[in-house]
Design an enzyme around this catalytic site. Structure first.
Site, PDB file in Angstrom:
ATOM      1  CE1 TYR A 221      -3.523   2.668   0.599  1.00  0.00           C
ATOM      2  CE2 TYR A 221      -2.330   3.245   2.605  1.00  0.00           C
ATOM      3  CZ  TYR A 221      -3.315   3.520   1.670  1.00  0.00           C
ATOM      4  OH  TYR A 221      -4.087   4.646   1.805  1.00  0.00           O
ATOM      5  CG  ASP A 316       5.783   3.470   0.975  1.00  0.00           C
ATOM      6  OD1 ASP A 316       6.077   4.204   1.940  1.00  0.00           O
ATOM      7  OD2 ASP A 316       4.614   3.240   0.646  1.00  0.00           O
ATOM      8  CE  LYS A 344       2.047   4.517   8.733  1.00  0.00           C
ATOM      9  NZ  LYS A 344       0.687   4.847   9.147  1.00  0.00           N
TER      10      LYS A 344
END
Length: 504
Positions: A221, A316, A344
């Site tokens: 994702y 990623d 994050k």
């Protein structure tokens, strides 16, 4: 004041370790892990829920039935009266009652838990329940929720201003910290989310190479930008939804997919699309199909094949960045990509994203180059100070060794308890990231992950809530530990797992 609680409920609360009873009101941050795609093996398990969702009352019936199964042979002591009322009201205000799909608990049953505050390794809900938290705001709370050092920097910055819309030195400080730590990064651009970082780096790959096609991997994702909503894992797999409506075919016809950990499949795609592929993007440890570890030879092979074909390699690291190593997953594996996306942890609990890479590539980004990308709140001082202090804490001696010790003990204890109770379980961890699947394993890719018994996971998840342990409400999400999880928390969680495994 809250209404008096029952003796059973007070007792249930006391079972949770009390090493952090002082806490502050703190709204949980957004879980940036949902999107839309297919999960063929899971679709049948969730079809009844999707059909019932057509009517709100029907959806409530389905959730209640799953919850009842989850707690069979045990009367629930978990009081969720206020959470249920708030979520019911939210469904008239927010689509599905939430601002990110996985929070709705659709794949695990029961209503979602509504948080009131968080502190250190603990979450406190509106009904007064306390949980050992292994979601950590979906990753950012690596130094513990409401960390005193981070909060002090934030409070001081608020008095100076929360957003400038102009350059500030804090951007230089955090940017240099990233450059110093992450092997692939020589220049960095800050933005506001992991999704924004990934959609921007896609544009960079295309602008730098002059090519359009990209390769991604099934179950990985990279945010909810249109080109990535192809077999995207995460919230998509959780909900069993097809590729998202509203995404035109033209937006995804240059996105090519391969199975994770399958280098031959990647080589075949390159062979069939010679001179057309701009780059390859992947999670260097998958967290959005559950916790899946790559073969190091797979990463090394991707480095070789992209270089040989004049394409760019992007890791990623929105989830893995600064979580499994001071220099991110690329330092851990010893494989250096051309580009990296982050989020994050890098914002210390504030909304943030970043992408960076080799100078010659990043200089294509405006205003240094012609590739346009901008953001009103990009590099805002609150996110910068929170990120700076978080990376300072993580840079202290023993930080990653401590997380590795705690997480290894946690996942080994859970797996041993599951197997002892006769369940097929597998899983693992790297530093502060872990996961388990309800199948014999091994799980090497998304197809393997869909062999998991998601119904059993749903029952286990609800049982763990009742024991005071908050886990991600999806089989297809990794779990997180941090510097504030203690030996007592880990022992408590393992004992809770033993109880729940015995009754599901």
């Amino acid at each position: 004041a809250d209404a008096p609680q029952s003796r059973a409920h007070r007792s249930a609360r006391r079972r949770v370790p009390d090493s952090s009873l002082e806490f502050v009101n703190h709204t949980t941050m957004s879980a940036m892990t949902a999107s839309f795609t297919v999960a063929p093996a899971h679709a049948r398990a969730t079809a009844s829920i999707r059909r019932a969702s057509a009517k709100r009352s029907g959806a409530r019936v389905v959730r209640k039935s799953i919850r009842a199964e989850a707690v069979k042979e045990k009367t629930s002591t978990l009081n969720t009266t206020k959470s249920d009322a708030i979520f019911k009201a939210a469904q008239d205000i927010l689509p599905g009652g939430v601002n990110s799909p996985v929070r709705a608990f659709k794949s695990v049953g029961g209503g979602p838990i509504v948080f009131e505050s968080v502190k250190d390794a603990y979450a406190f809900d509106v009904d007064g329940n306390k949980y050992v938290d292994y979601v950590g705001s979906w990753g950012p709370a690596i130094c513990g929720h409401a960390n005193e050092r981070v909060n002090a920097k934030l409070k001081a910055q608020i008095d100076k201003g929360t957003s400038f819309g102009a350059p500030c030195e804090l951007e230089n400080v955090l940017g240099q910290m990233v450059i110093d730590r992450v092997p692939s990064v020589e220049m960095v651009r800050f933005c506001n989310s992991g999704t924004e970082a990934c959609l921007s780096v896609l544009r960079v790959m295309r602008a730098h190479t002059g090519r359009d096609k990209i390769i991604k991997f099934e179950g990985c994702y990279h945010g909810h930008a249109d080109p990535f909503l192809v077999q995207a894992g995460s919230g998509v797999a959780t909900l069993g939804l097809p590729d998202s409506p509203g995404v035109p075919k033209a937006a995804t016809n240059t996105t090519l997919c391969a199975p994770y950990n399958d280098l031959d499949a990647v080589k075949k795609i390159f062979e069939e699309n010679k001179g057309e592929i701009a780059g390859v993007i992947l999670e260097p440890v998958v967290g959005n199909s559950g916790f899946i570890v790559p073969d190091k030879s797979f990463l090394e092979g991707l480095r070789e094949v992209t270089t040989a074909n004049g394409a760019l390699l992007c890791f990623d690291e929105v989830m893995t960045g600064f979580r499994i190593s001071k220099g991110c997953a690329q330092e851990y594996w010893g494989v250096t990509p051309d580009l990296t996306t982050m989020g994050k942890v890098i914002g210390g609990g504030m909304p943030v994203g970043a992408y960076g890479g080799k100078r010659e590539i990043m200089e294509v980004v405006a205003p240094a180059g012609p590739m346009y990308q901008a953001g009103t709140l990009s590099g805002n001082p609150l996110a910068m100070v929170a990120g700076i202090e978080t990376l300072e804490i993580l840079g202290e001696d023993g930080a990653y060794e401590y997380m590795d010790k705690m997480t290894t003990k946690l996942i080994n204890g859970i797996l041993e308890a599951g197997k002892a109770a006769g369940h097929e379980v597998c899983g693992g961890n790297i530093r502060g990231m872990f996961g388990l699947f309800f199948c014999a394993g091994p799980v090497k890719n998304f197809a393997d992950a869909t062999n998991s018994d998601t119904d059993k996971f749903a029952r286990w998840h609800r049982g763990m809530l009742e024991e005071g342990v908050y886990l991600a409400p999806s089989q297809y999400e990794a779990g997180f530990t941090g510097l504030k999880h203690t030996e007592e928390d880990i022992d408590f969680t393992i004992e809770a797992a033993k109880k729940v495994f015995a009754r599901i």
